[in-house]
Design an enzyme around this catalytic site. Sequence first.
Site, mmCIF file in Angstrom:
data_model
loop_
_atom_site.group_PDB
_atom_site.id
_atom_site.type_symbol
_atom_site.label_atom_id
_atom_site.label_comp_id
_atom_site.label_asym_id
_atom_site.label_seq_id
_atom_site.Cartn_x
_atom_site.Cartn_y
_atom_site.Cartn_z
ATOM 1 N N LYS A 112 1.723 -4.617 6.426
ATOM 2 C CA LYS A 112 0.460 -4.824 6.808
ATOM 3 C C LYS A 112 -0.147 -6.099 6.495
ATOM 4 O O LYS A 112 -0.953 -6.475 7.003
ATOM 5 C CB LYS A 112 -0.480 -3.781 5.991
ATOM 6 C CG LYS A 112 0.078 -2.211 6.728
ATOM 7 C CD LYS A 112 -0.866 -1.134 6.429
ATOM 8 C CE LYS A 112 -0.368 0.172 7.264
ATOM 9 N NZ LYS A 112 0.566 0.851 6.882
HETATM 10 C C1 LIG Z 1 1.397 1.581 7.828
HETATM 11 C C2 LIG Z 1 2.808 1.800 7.509
HETATM 12 C C3 LIG Z 1 3.517 2.472 8.426
HETATM 13 C C4 LIG Z 1 3.174 2.922 9.805
HETATM 14 O O1 LIG Z 1 2.635 2.088 10.601
HETATM 15 P P1 LIG Z 1 1.812 2.045 11.920
HETATM 16 O O2 LIG Z 1 1.398 1.031 12.620
HETATM 17 O O3 LIG Z 1 0.854 3.216 11.537
HETATM 18 O O4 LIG Z 1 2.792 3.062 12.946
HETATM 19 C C5 LIG Z 1 5.038 2.666 8.184
HETATM 20 N N1 LIG Z 1 5.567 2.234 7.129
HETATM 21 C C6 LIG Z 1 4.731 1.481 6.118
HETATM 22 C C7 LIG Z 1 5.366 1.162 5.043
HETATM 23 C C8 LIG Z 1 3.436 1.446 6.393
HETATM 24 O O5 LIG Z 1 2.549 0.981 5.238
#
Ligand SMILES: *Cc1c(COP(=O)(O)O)cnc(C)c1O
Length: 464
Positions: A112
């Site tokens: 993220k």
């Molecule tokens: C947010 C997240 C996901 C999922 O991502 P999306 O874009 O919601 O599909 C998967 N793994 C981790 C570690 C995350 O923080």
Amino acid sequence: MKYISTRGAAPELEFEDVLLAGLARDGGLYVPAELPSFSAEEIESWRELPYSKLAFHIIKPFVGGAIDDDALARMLDETYAGFGHRAVAPLAQLDHNEYVLELFQGPTLAFKDFALQLLGRLLDHVLTKRNERAVIIGATSGDTGSAAIEGCRHSNHIDIFIMHPHNRVSEVQRRQMTTVLEDNVYNLAVEGNFDDCQSMLKQCFADQSFLRGERRLVAVNSINWARIMAQIVYYFYAALNLGAPQREMAFSVPTGNFGDIFAGYLARKMGLPVSQLVVATNQNDILHRTISQNRYEKHPLAHTLSPSMDIVVSSNFERLLFDAHDRDGAVLADLMNKMSTETVELDPQRMASVRELFDSYAVDDDTTCQTIRAIYDDTGYLLDPHTAIGVKAARETRRSMQCPMITLGTAHPVKFSDAVEKAGLKTPDLPHHLTDLMDREERFDVLQNDLNALQTYVSEKVFG
Ligand SMILES: *Cc1c(COP(=O)(O)O)cnc(C)c1O
């Protein structure tokens, strides 16, 4: 570049406004009216570029002149200079033609950061230009909150309030948020669960009168278009490193809200030769059931060892459905209304077209731990539980052994010690920049699970 709503009844927006918008007024999500597309020669010409320079070429058309080139290039350089690996998104190899794309080298150790480090800078730039101040309110089950706080902590134009469910996030995750002590950062431990936090968030967006019209409320969850946009870049980066555009690539993506994998779908539409996208889910498998059985049915939330993928519905799936329904907003608005209340079977032909590119697979907690263990025993490489789900799903659904399969490594295993220990392994040490995390001063307020208490808190902090 113009942006339109997936439900066809909200005003078209330019980039700056889409950056500041949450949901469209008609309840839909914003998408570009037209996607940029790149020729194989153009993609080839980027092969030698470092990450932030590649990002410039891919992101520039989406910004559509709203930010001048020099400023955009500078923001991108600053964003990715803060990552802990010189390559920003390095590839690790597990086996012949099998890779993990390490997207956890950013400040908060999850993918993220790629989007939220940039989003913070974009927001700050636009708000400075407009001489406006904004309020961000977010809800997190762990990774989004810390990444959003890291992305906004240095902004003079943003006050950021992040709710997390009290005593329900891991200590590393909590401390990554609560040890940020800047004056514009507020951590709220809500006496409730993640759904309670999210439902208060929705209500704040629905009625913003508590901000008296003096502050703009901005969304940082994955419905924000700029987050998707930033995530397109690493698909290009990884594929170029492994021989695209001369060669096709497959990606497996640990998926919750369908944001990350939707970026891969866009990369393909923009010219990257992607032959397969694997939707990897945990026990919260509504997407897997929809793709494999054409049955869209909500199940109750399950708490798993991969909490960042614990969802009931997957908000960005709407963006794919919009394309699958020939971008007909009225049709999609009806469909989404139906999907919110009943079990839905999608038109079989449209599902067949989705399946040309997408496969799916669901992995339970036991199998997740077994995968962490097996990969560690085979290779010495330690996966976090989300990435392990991606690797397992990739192995189960792979269409071609000749085509490189790249699993997106969405988090560092140190963030998810529960799963690592259940796999019978030792949690690794925190990376260098976080070694003193457990000793740092924390600051947060405990808040009742009550909308009024939240809004009073926010307005007191913002207006003094
Ligand atoms: C947010 C997240 C996901 C999922 O991502 P999306 O874009 O919601 O599909 C998967 N793994 C981790 C570690 C995350 O923080």
